[in-house]
Motif scaffolding. Structure first.
Motif, PDB file in Angstrom:
ATOM      1  N   GLU A   1      -8.416  -3.896  -8.957  1.00 47.68           N
ATOM      2  CA  GLU A   1      -8.520  -3.762 -10.412  1.00 47.68           C
ATOM      3  C   GLU A   1      -7.670  -2.616 -10.988  1.00 47.68           C
ATOM      4  OE1 GLU A   1     -12.609  -4.074 -12.753  1.00 47.68           O
ATOM      5  OE2 GLU A   1     -12.302  -2.127 -11.827  1.00 47.68           O
ATOM      6  N   ASP A   2      -7.576  -1.502 -10.243  1.00 48.31           N
ATOM      7  CA  ASP A   2      -6.829  -0.342 -10.754  1.00 48.31           C
ATOM      8  C   ASP A   2      -5.354  -0.652 -11.000  1.00 48.31           C
ATOM      9  OD1 ASP A   2      -6.519  -0.600  -7.944  1.00 48.31           O
ATOM     10  OD2 ASP A   2      -5.872   1.473  -7.768  1.00 48.31           O
ATOM     11  N   GLN A   3      -4.881  -1.747 -10.396  1.00 46.94           N
ATOM     12  CA  GLN A   3      -3.458  -2.076 -10.520  1.00 46.94           C
ATOM     13  C   GLN A   3      -3.142  -2.942 -11.740  1.00 46.94           C
ATOM     14  OE1 GLN A   3      -0.986  -0.865  -8.373  1.00 46.94           O
ATOM     15  NE2 GLN A   3      -2.754   0.420  -7.902  1.00 46.94           N
TER      16      GLN A   3
ATOM     17  N   ASP B   1       0.838  -1.200   0.000  1.00 45.89           N
ATOM     18  CA  ASP B   1       0.000   0.000   0.000  1.00 45.89           C
ATOM     19  C   ASP B   1       0.874   1.253   0.000  1.00 45.89           C
ATOM     20  OD1 ASP B   1      -2.438  -1.683   0.924  1.00 45.89           O
ATOM     21  OD2 ASP B   1      -0.904  -2.047   2.434  1.00 45.89           O
ATOM     22  N   ARG B   2       0.265   2.322  -0.499  1.00 43.40           N
ATOM     23  CA  ARG B   2       0.920   3.631  -0.408  1.00 43.40           C
ATOM     24  C   ARG B   2       0.569   4.245   0.954  1.00 43.40           C
ATOM     25  NH1 ARG B   2       0.792   7.091  -5.069  1.00 43.40           N
ATOM     26  NH2 ARG B   2      -0.781   8.309  -4.020  1.00 43.40           N
ATOM     27  N   PRO B   3       1.559   4.700   1.704  1.00 46.87           N
ATOM     28  CA  PRO B   3       1.231   5.289   3.018  1.00 46.87           C
ATOM     29  C   PRO B   3       0.729   6.729   2.895  1.00 46.87           C
ATOM     30  CG  PRO B   3       3.610   5.225   2.728  1.00 46.87           C
ATOM     31  CD  PRO B   3       3.010   4.591   1.502  1.00 46.87           C
TER      32      PRO B   3
ATOM     33  N   ALA C   1     -17.022   5.651  -8.039  1.00 47.42           N
ATOM     34  CA  ALA C   1     -16.576   4.341  -8.527  1.00 47.42           C
ATOM     35  C   ALA C   1     -15.563   3.640  -7.620  1.00 47.42           C
ATOM     36  CB  ALA C   1     -15.991   4.501  -9.920  1.00 47.42           C
ATOM     37  N   LYS C   2     -14.795   4.379  -6.864  1.00 46.90           N
ATOM     38  CA  LYS C   2     -13.760   3.742  -6.037  1.00 46.90           C
ATOM     39  C   LYS C   2     -13.701   4.340  -4.645  1.00 46.90           C
ATOM     40  CE  LYS C   2      -8.774   2.803  -6.033  1.00 46.90           C
ATOM     41  NZ  LYS C   2      -7.834   3.811  -5.623  1.00 46.90           N
ATOM     42  N   MET C   3     -13.812   3.458  -3.652  1.00 49.28           N
ATOM     43  CA  MET C   3     -13.549   3.920  -2.292  1.00 49.28           C
ATOM     44  C   MET C   3     -12.059   4.220  -2.233  1.00 49.28           C
ATOM     45  SD  MET C   3     -14.212   2.000   1.369  1.00 49.28           S
ATOM     46  CE  MET C   3     -15.977   2.186   1.441  1.00 49.28           C
TER      47      MET C   3
HETATM   48 MG    MG Z   1      -3.915   3.974  -5.338  1.00 45.07          MG
END
Ligand code: MG
Ligand code: ATP
Length: 329
Positions: free
Chosen positions: A148-150, A8-10, A192-194
């Motif tokens: 999915e975004d990845q 994850d990105r912090p 669309a994205k949390m």
């Molecule tokens: Mg992201």
């Protein structure tokens, strides 16, 4: 044992989207795979370079979220990206043969550039999927549980590995994405994205009062004014959450919503109960790990293991690229 790399990105605390998109799989698979979890501070700085303090503060936060979700530090190595120099080395090498046009066509980059208002993209932001390839390949990972975004980024990683092997010799596996059943959880606002950057999330660390407030004010089907109006579960945020966290009751909820025999309030209350079943054990684990020095010790041990893996990979890379001018001293 095959390896997993994900992370994850912090940039803020983790939320239910992370949980269904990736965390749930991480926790499940840590017993079958040698698992590395990256706290991607450099990647976070590609969008937040003006605010390093925010990233610094969230390194601990995101680590604690992962532990609370059920990652076992005895089995899983949680590490900080910027403390593994081999990742930076590989980023430079992978940039040698990855073209700018490949990066410019990445749909996630385009969406995020719009989100952050980047009209003139930095070299670091445009190239972060290359840096992410290094995050994954430094430990020669085989599997990447992600949302999915990845997926466009995983394609870049697969290209980077494949092309390296063609150019210099077989060093890297071509890793696969593992996308969960719910690969993109929508936001409380119906977006669309949390996302931690959009402020439309239920955080893993939220207390029961906050969760209740957020769920009760979430967007539902706007056509349902009275309890007896027939609903359209397909466009309802709460129904999407039931799909993610209350799968067994889906047919029943869908049916009674469409018939107008269940009201939004009781549907929301039911969801709150289901969320509590997941989040309350997380609160207990969080309290166990949230002790002075413990998170730091876990990160140091995880980072040591990552550096060890990075050194092994770099030895192979140098041999393949004929840059092993002398032995490491
Ligand atoms: Mg992201
Ligand atoms: P940022 O806005 O800083 O990019 P983020 O909320 O997108 O934050 P990341 O740290 O970029 O979170 O993503 C970590 C992982 O969680 C990735 O695998 C990503 O695909 C997944 N993820 C993030 N948001 C969701 C979501 N709403 N649904 C499913 N998976 C998600």
């Amino acid at each position: 044992m095959e390896r997993i790399l994900t992370g994850d990105r912090p940039t803020g605390p983790l939320h239910l989207g992370h949980y269904v998109g990736s965390l749930r799989n991480r926790v499940k698979l840590q017993n079958e795979y040698d698992t590395f979890i990256i706290v991607a501070d450099i990647q976070a700085l590609t969008t937040h370079w003006e605010n390093p303090e925010l990233i610094r503060n969230n390194v601990r936060e995101v680590t604690l979220d992962n532990l609370a979700a059920g990652l076992n530090p005895e089995k899983t190595s949680i590490f900080v990206q910027s403390m593994v120099p081999q990742i930076a080395e590989l980023t430079v090498l992978f940039g040698l043969y990855t073209t700018v046009s490949r990066l410019k066509h990445n749909p996630t980059i385009k969406t995020e550039a719009k989100l952050y208002g980047f009209t003139d993209m930095t070299y670091g932001f445009l190239g972060y999927p290359v840096s992410q390839a290094a995050d994954i390949l430094f430990c020669r990972a085989n599997l990447i549980p992600v949302g999915e975004d990845q997926l466009p980024h995983v394609e870049v990683t697969r290209f980077v590995a494949r092309r390296f092997n063609e150019l210099y010799g077989d060093v890297f596996p071509e890793p696969k994405a593992l996308v969960s059943e719910i690969s993109r959880l929508i936001g409380l606002d119906g977006n669309a994205k949390m996302s931690k950057s959009l402020g439309n999330a239920i955080y893993l660390k939220d207390d029961p009062k906050e969760i209740k407030k957020k769920v009760m004010s979430a967007v539902t089907d706007p056509a349902r004014i009275h309890k007896t109006d027939p609903g359209h579960p397909d466009i309802c945020t709460i129904f999407a959450y039931h799909k993610a966290f209350n799968k067994v009751e889906i047919p029943e909820i869908e049916d009674s919503c469409k018939k107008g025999t269940i009201g939004c309030v009781s549907c929301k209350k039911n969801l709150i109960k289901k969320l509590e079943e997941i989040l309350s054990p997380m609160r207990e684990r969080r309290a166990e790990f949230d002790k002075p020095g413990l998170i730091e010790d876990i990160l140091i041990a995880g980072t040591d293991k990552a550096v060890e893996a990075g050194k092994e990979t770099m030895a192979l890379v140098r041999e393949a690229m004929h840059t092993n001018y002398w032995k490491e001293r």
